[in-house]
Design a protein around this motif. Structure first.
Motif, PDB file in Angstrom:
ATOM      1  N   ILE A  29       0.773  -1.177   0.291  1.00 14.20           N
ATOM      2  CA  ILE A  29      -0.026   0.046   0.077  1.00 14.20           C
ATOM      3  C   ILE A  29       0.840   1.223  -0.085  1.00 14.20           C
ATOM      4  O   ILE A  29       1.786   1.225   1.051  1.00 14.20           O
ATOM      5  N   MET A 144     -12.741   4.392   1.895  1.00 13.03           N
ATOM      6  CA  MET A 144     -11.438   4.038   1.972  1.00 13.03           C
ATOM      7  C   MET A 144     -10.969   2.734   2.718  1.00 13.03           C
ATOM      8  O   MET A 144     -10.225   2.158   2.365  1.00 13.03           O
ATOM      9  N   ILE A 148      -9.006  -0.436   1.169  1.00 10.62           N
ATOM     10  CA  ILE A 148      -7.761  -0.938   1.423  1.00 10.62           C
ATOM     11  C   ILE A 148      -7.949  -2.379   2.306  1.00 10.62           C
ATOM     12  O   ILE A 148      -6.995  -3.099   2.261  1.00 10.62           O
ATOM     13  N   THR A 149      -9.235  -2.547   2.786  1.00  7.56           N
ATOM     14  CA  THR A 149      -9.429  -3.891   3.594  1.00  7.56           C
ATOM     15  C   THR A 149      -9.705  -4.778   2.205  1.00  7.56           C
ATOM     16  O   THR A 149     -10.050  -6.120   2.702  1.00  7.56           O
ATOM     17  N   LEU A 151      -7.221  -5.717   0.175  1.00  6.11           N
ATOM     18  CA  LEU A 151      -5.957  -6.318  -0.343  1.00  6.11           C
ATOM     19  C   LEU A 151      -5.716  -7.609  -0.088  1.00  6.11           C
ATOM     20  O   LEU A 151      -5.903  -8.220   1.241  1.00  6.11           O
ATOM     21  N   ILE A 157      -2.127  -1.805  -3.718  1.00 12.20           N
ATOM     22  CA  ILE A 157      -2.972  -0.613  -3.799  1.00 12.20           C
ATOM     23  C   ILE A 157      -2.426   0.708  -3.857  1.00 12.20           C
ATOM     24  O   ILE A 157      -1.654   0.914  -2.675  1.00 12.20           O
ATOM     25  N   ILE A 159      -2.761   4.627  -3.886  1.00 14.28           N
ATOM     26  CA  ILE A 159      -3.777   5.491  -3.660  1.00 14.28           C
ATOM     27  C   ILE A 159      -3.150   7.061  -3.841  1.00 14.28           C
ATOM     28  O   ILE A 159      -1.883   7.557  -3.550  1.00 14.28           O
ATOM     29  N   ALA A 178      -5.994   7.509   5.108  1.00 10.31           N
ATOM     30  CA  ALA A 178      -4.938   6.672   4.657  1.00 10.31           C
ATOM     31  C   ALA A 178      -3.741   7.272   5.039  1.00 10.31           C
ATOM     32  O   ALA A 178      -2.716   6.515   5.407  1.00 10.31           O
ATOM     33  N   SER A 182      -0.836   5.678   7.583  1.00  8.38           N
ATOM     34  CA  SER A 182       0.497   5.415   7.227  1.00  8.38           C
ATOM     35  C   SER A 182       1.469   5.792   8.299  1.00  8.38           C
ATOM     36  O   SER A 182       2.781   5.186   8.556  1.00  8.38           O
ATOM     37  N   ILE A 188       2.669   0.718   5.340  1.00 11.84           N
ATOM     38  CA  ILE A 188       1.788   1.553   4.501  1.00 11.84           C
ATOM     39  C   ILE A 188       2.737   2.793   4.347  1.00 11.84           C
ATOM     40  O   ILE A 188       3.112   3.515   5.229  1.00 11.84           O
TER      41      ILE A 188
END
Length: 206
Positions: A29, A144, A148-149, A151, A157, A159, A178, A182, A188
């Motif tokens: 990600i 969002m 992302i869940t 994956l 992914i 973004i 997001a 991170s 991330i």
């Protein structure tokens, strides 16, 4: 009929874009932010095409919030693909910049190697290829999280977005969510691009 990418154009990437591409290659990600004209979408397109060319993935998925700048265009007739086509236009433009000729991208789309994936249809999907999420500043936190869940073990992914170009009222949007993730989850990655690749006038306007 099998489509393959014969060559990727040698688009010159600057140092920060090369770093963004490295992060995409090495992580599942990645979030890329920056002002209009910094080349966020181009880096995403080039990295994804590289994966496809090397047969590391079977498909590139593209999603974005179904939000227009300004007033809504209203009801769009036709199939799901036809309704979503306008939202793919900018992404396809960047893919074309990375290929030796436009027919390659058209062929990949016809062969189902490049697909639009509207946010509303993402639940239940497992991303084992590459999903590029564009204009993430117009996604909600819930959207969002749903993205992302999805994956999968071998998926990626990517973004991209810019909170200065937000068209929704929510202060804490999908892009902000997001970015916060991170800061708490080392796997991330987030990179902010700063160099402008459009007219110098764009930089002055912004």
């Amino acid at each position: 009929r099998k489509a393959d990418i014969k060559a990727i154009n040698a688009i010159h990437l600057n140092d920060e874009q090369k770093e963004a591409k490295r992060l995409i290659i090495e992580n599942q990600i990645v979030i890329i932010t920056g002002r209009a004209g910094c080349g966020k979408s181009l880096v995403c397109a080039q990295a994804a095409l590289d994966f496809l060319k090397k047969k590391q993935i079977d498909c590139i998925y593209n999603t974005r919030a179904a939000i227009e700048v300004g007033k809504s265009l209203g009801f769009l007739p036709g199939s799901l693909g036809e309704k979503f086509d306008p939202y793919m236009e900018a992404f396809i433009e960047n893919l074309n910049k990375c290929c030796t000729n436009k027919k390659e991208v058209d062929s990949l789309i016809l062969d189902g190697k490049i697909k639009a994936l509207p946010v509303q249809f993402i639940r239940g999907k497992t991303v084992d290829d590459v999903l590029i999420v564009e204009e993430a500043q117009n996604l909600t936190k819930a959207e969002m999280l749903a993205i992302i869940t999805r994956l999968g073990k071998t998926g990626k992914i990517i973004i991209n977005g810019d909170n200065e170009q937000k068209d929704i009222k929510e202060e804490f949007n999908g892009l902000s969510y997001a970015i916060e993730l991170s800061k708490k989850i080392p796997e991330i990655k987030w990179i902010k691009l700063k160099e402008n690749h459009r007219s110098d006038l764009v930089g002055k306007i912004l």
